[in-house]
Design a protein around this motif. Structure first.
Motif, PDB file in Angstrom:
ATOM      1  N   ASN A 457       0.847  -1.182   0.000  1.00  0.00           N
ATOM      2  CA  ASN A 457       0.000   0.000   0.000  1.00  0.00           C
ATOM      3  C   ASN A 457       0.889   1.239   0.000  1.00  0.00           C
ATOM      4  O   ASN A 457       1.720   1.403   0.883  1.00  0.00           O
ATOM      5  N   SER A 459      -0.406   4.317   0.048  1.00  0.00           N
ATOM      6  CA  SER A 459      -1.149   5.458   0.593  1.00  0.00           C
ATOM      7  C   SER A 459      -0.581   5.922   1.922  1.00  0.00           C
ATOM      8  O   SER A 459      -0.835   7.041   2.354  1.00  0.00           O
ATOM      9  N   LYS A 460       0.191   5.047   2.578  1.00  0.00           N
ATOM     10  CA  LYS A 460       0.846   5.421   3.828  1.00  0.00           C
ATOM     11  C   LYS A 460       2.342   5.146   3.728  1.00  0.00           C
ATOM     12  O   LYS A 460       2.765   4.234   3.022  1.00  0.00           O
TER      13      LYS A 460
END
Length: 816
Positions: A457, A459-460
């Motif tokens: 991921n 997004s972080k």
């Protein structure tokens, strides 16, 4: 453009033998260095999965030895620090990190985002040492000791003290403690005082009132206002006044009026005449107004000094020894501030000079010397003007020291201190020094950053960090070790193509020793980034047992501290190092603390800075103190393993699963009835990460009892040697497990799930499960018969209806 301050290393070409920096919107760094190169390894065998110690030590060595080519080492904003930045960048390239860049720390980038926050203009400012010399003369013979110059950091309104060339000769020495309150205890009086708020502080001189008849009689309703500007006197009736009070205040025009709240000194009747005599002497200073609620009036100051040393009619330097190693670094800074900054009593809060004896002596000071408690090393620190760049007003507008300081070792310093304590006629040493310092409003410094290639991921972001800057010495443990471990972990992850839960950003921060410059810039510049974790590696790799040092763990999240302690126990840290562990549920004293106010973020830091005798020290041409010779390779290996295991726990979910699993009942050799009393559990475990520490839980259930549940039979912990583990485990009837039909259930936990299960956090921490068919087991042992009878009774009589009836019966008996 803001983006022009973030540089791609592809544009940076090694063209020259020396560092060339063009400070513009398209700045270019060119560095040529003759250092050991980092070779790539082509074979990554799973059984060899570990942080590469050879690579780590090589990086530590190369970073440490920069001080031999650059006299100011890796100090913030110097060519040596820039050299290290390029070296780290090259290493990031070699281990195939992605989107690597040099991030310039500059105010222009921040002010383009935060135009109204003018204090960010200070983020790339520093006081720069251009040249220095310290000579000690004994009977005309000069000696030039190794030393570290600490720039003057006070902003004197009379002249620009930041840009100044100090040069003094024929200076005598006086002990630094002549301004210590303890020096005057035999000539002082203390009185209780009332502070209007915690910032109230009076440092100045009581001036003789214009009308001293006010002291001729004692009056319970009398208040004396002593103003440092004009000595006004007032009397006032107040209901709550039982004794006369001195009311000391500042000039109302003082711009630091928030620090100038009125302070009341309650005076008893028996001390009234002592106060009168003190004030009439016109030779009183006020000091020691601290949280204890007392004010101390010191008098006859000039006489005290002259009795001890003779008339102070010469220029001199203070000399003072370091406090004990058990004192904190903050206490050391305050001690130096208090005893060497001669403007402290005046400029710090009053912004005006002290009139009287203290100034007669203080205005002849031309600097200070601090000497170490070690015979070979000397201390290195920066002025608070550099350290508190973000907001100077947090120290009441004060910066320090007012005069330059030099630090030297104990061998030379102790003999100079003895000379300083002698009377003037007996002194034999003289001191000569020069210090050329200037204020640089655009110091050149870079963070170095790169990213991992595989993540679930993006997004972080999770930041793994350490600071690569240091002082003028090797600065090996602080923090070439942390930087090297960070890069070693990055190499491990890329070599084995491991996939993290978050996108990992590796950041080697600059300017940590100068107030976390690099991390402040990175946090502010990347304000839109969603950062889940910051994991920071600090002082480590050295071994010291006298005095003992502890491994300090820092995180505001208690669960992270719990996990760290479990991992340390797993790797046998205490047994291998004999180092105690201390947990601190707060941010650490390094770069990760800058990020803690971000929403939803978790930080973790560890290091060993308390009681470390070589903290910020060097000596013997940079061959002692914090140097690579004091790095213990065995300890470095343990610390690297701990660092990786923490990264694995927080940032990875190393999946593991069963294959080739079977459950077979059989008759054990102790069973005499030729019936099966045991189950052979055969399985293979696969893991995406080699050498992961996994946990297996084995449960059983008696299928004859419809109300039975799964009971824990056994817990096994394994380390997977490569990525596949083959095992056999036997389940057997015992004294508590009766004959009957049974099923077996297995739960498999990876290293993250194992730790969470131990800490009892989250549900279903396991990665995989497996269950057997129902298998009948029967043992010939006598105890099984007894257990079977008990089981028959339990199943047939202690059912739910009978238990309710028994409860009603016993309730009836108890009521009777």
């Amino acid at each position: 453009m803001v983006f022009s301050k973030i540089f791609s290393r592809k544009k940076i070409i090694a063209l020259f033998l020396s560092l060339i920096i063009f400070c513009s919107s398209t700045s270019v760094i060119s560095i040529s260095y003759n250092m050991n190169t980092i070779q790539k390894t082509n074979e990554y065998k799973k059984e060899n999965f570990e942080v590469d110690q050879k690579f780590i030590y090589q990086i530590i060595e190369n970073l440490s030895h920069i001080c031999y080519n650059y006299s100011q080492g890796r100090t913030y904003g110097t060519s040596g620090e820039n050299f290290a930045a390029n070296y780290i960048y090259d290493f990031m390239d070699k281990i195939n990190l992605k989107n690597n860049y040099l991030e310039k720390i500059c105010d222009e980038s921040l002010l383009s985002i935060y135009p109204n926050i003018t204090r960010y203009k200070l983020i790339d400012d520093k006081i720069q040492i251009n040249g220095f010399s310290l000579k000690i003369y004994e009977n005309g013979t000069a000696e030039s000791p190794e030393c570290f110059p600490i720039a003057s950091g006070a902003n004197n309104p009379i002249y620009d003290i930041f840009n100044y060339n100090y040069s003094y000769k024929n200076l005598r020495l006086l002990p630094g403690d002549i301004f210590d309150t303890n020096f005057f205890l035999q000539n002082s009086i203390s009185f209780p005082c009332k502070l209007n708020n915690y910032k109230s502080m009076i440092i100045g001189e009581i001036i003789l009132p214009r009308n001293d008849t006010i002291f001729n009689s004692y009056d319970d309703n009398k208040i004396i206002l002593l103003d440092s500007n004009n000595s006004q006197i007032f009397t006032k009736q107040e209901k709550d006044i039982k004794y006369p009070k001195f009311v000391l205040s500042y000039d109302s025009n003082n711009k630091y009026d928030s620090y100038a709240n009125t302070t009341f000194i309650q005076v008893s009747k028996e001390n009234w005449y002592k106060i009168k005599e003190l004030v009439k002497k016109e030779n009183v200073i006020i000091t020691n107004i601290i949280s204890d609620g007392n004010i101390t009036l010191i008098y006859n100051y000039e006489k005290i000094i002259e009795d001890k040393f003779g008339p102070i009619d010469f220029e001199y330097m203070f000399i003072e020894g370091m406090p004990s190693i058990n004192q904190t670094y903050t206490e050391l800074k305050w001690k130096i501030l208090k005893e060497f900054n001669l403007s402290y009593y005046s400029l710090l809060f009053l912004k005006t000079y002290i009139w009287g004896a203290i100034w007669k002596i203080g205005n002849k000071c031309r600097g200070g010397i601090i000497y170490d408690n070690d015979n070979e090393t000397h201390l290195m620190i920066c002025s608070l003007k550099d350290y508190n760049y973000i907001d100077i007003s947090q120290a009441g507008g004060a910066t320090w020291p007012y005069t330059p300081l030099f630090s030297i070792n104990n061998t030379i310093g102790s003999k100079l201190y003895k000379d300083a304590c002698l009377k003037i006629s007996e002194k034999k040493y003289k001191v000569e020094y020069y210090l050329d310092q200037s204020y640089n409003e655009s110091a050149i410094s870079y963070n170095v950053a790169g990213n991992n290639s595989k993540y679930e991921n993006d997004s972080k972001i999770a930041i793994i960090s350490a600071h690569y800057d240091g002082y003028w010495g090797q600065s090996s443990a602080d923090d070439a070790v942390g930087t090297s471990i960070m890069l070693g972990i990055a190499k491990l992850i890329e070599d084995y193509k491991l996939e993290s839960k978050y996108k990992i950003r590796y950041v080697a921060f600059a300017g940590e020793e100068y107030g976390f410059r690099g991390s402040h810039f990175h946090n502010l510049f990347h304000f839109n980034d969603s950062i889940a974790y910051v994991i920071n590696f600090e002082e480590e790799g050295f071994e010291q047992h006298n005095p003992p040092v502890k491994l300090l763990l820092y995180s505001p999240n208690g669960s992270i501290l719990d996990a760290a302690e479990i991992i340390l126990e797993d790797i046998g840290y205490f047994e291998k190092t004999q180092t105690e562990i201390e947990r601190n549920k707060k941010p650490g004293p390094s770069d990760e603390s800058v990020f803690v106010k971000r929403p939803g973020i978790n930080t973790f830091c560890f290091g060993k800075d308390h009681n470390w005798t070589d903290y910020h020290k060097t000596g013997l041409s940079n061959k002692v103190g914090d140097c690579i010779d004091n790095i213990n390779k065995s300890l470095l290996n343990i610390v690297s393993e701990f660092s990786w295991r923490m990264v694995e726990y927080l940032l990875f979910n190393p999946n593991c699963w069963f294959t080739n699993i079977s459950f077979t009942s059989f008759n054990s050799k102790n069973n005499k009835n030729n019936k099966n009393d045991s189950i052979m559990i055969h399985f293979s475990i696969n893991s995406v990460i080699p050498k992961d520490k996994i946990m297996l839980k084995i449960y059983y259930r008696n299928e004859d009892n419809l109300n039975d549940y799964y009971h824990l039979y056994q817990i096994e912990n394994f380390i997977i040697d490569s990525t596949v583990l083959k095992k056999n485990i036997i389940f057997s009837l015992n004294d508590s497990i009766i004959n009957g039909d049974y099923s077996i259930k297995l739960e498999l936990y990876n290293s993250t799930g194992r730790i969470n299960e131990i800490m009892n956090i989250n549900n279903k921490n396991y990665n995989d499960t497996a269950s057997s068919n129902i298998l009948h087991l029967e043992s010939s042992l006598l105890h099984q018969e007894k257990i079977s009878i008990f089981n028959y009774v339990f199943k047939n009589f202690l059912n739910e209806n009978n238990i309710i009836k028994l409860k009603i019966f016993f309730d009836y008996i108890l009521r009777k």
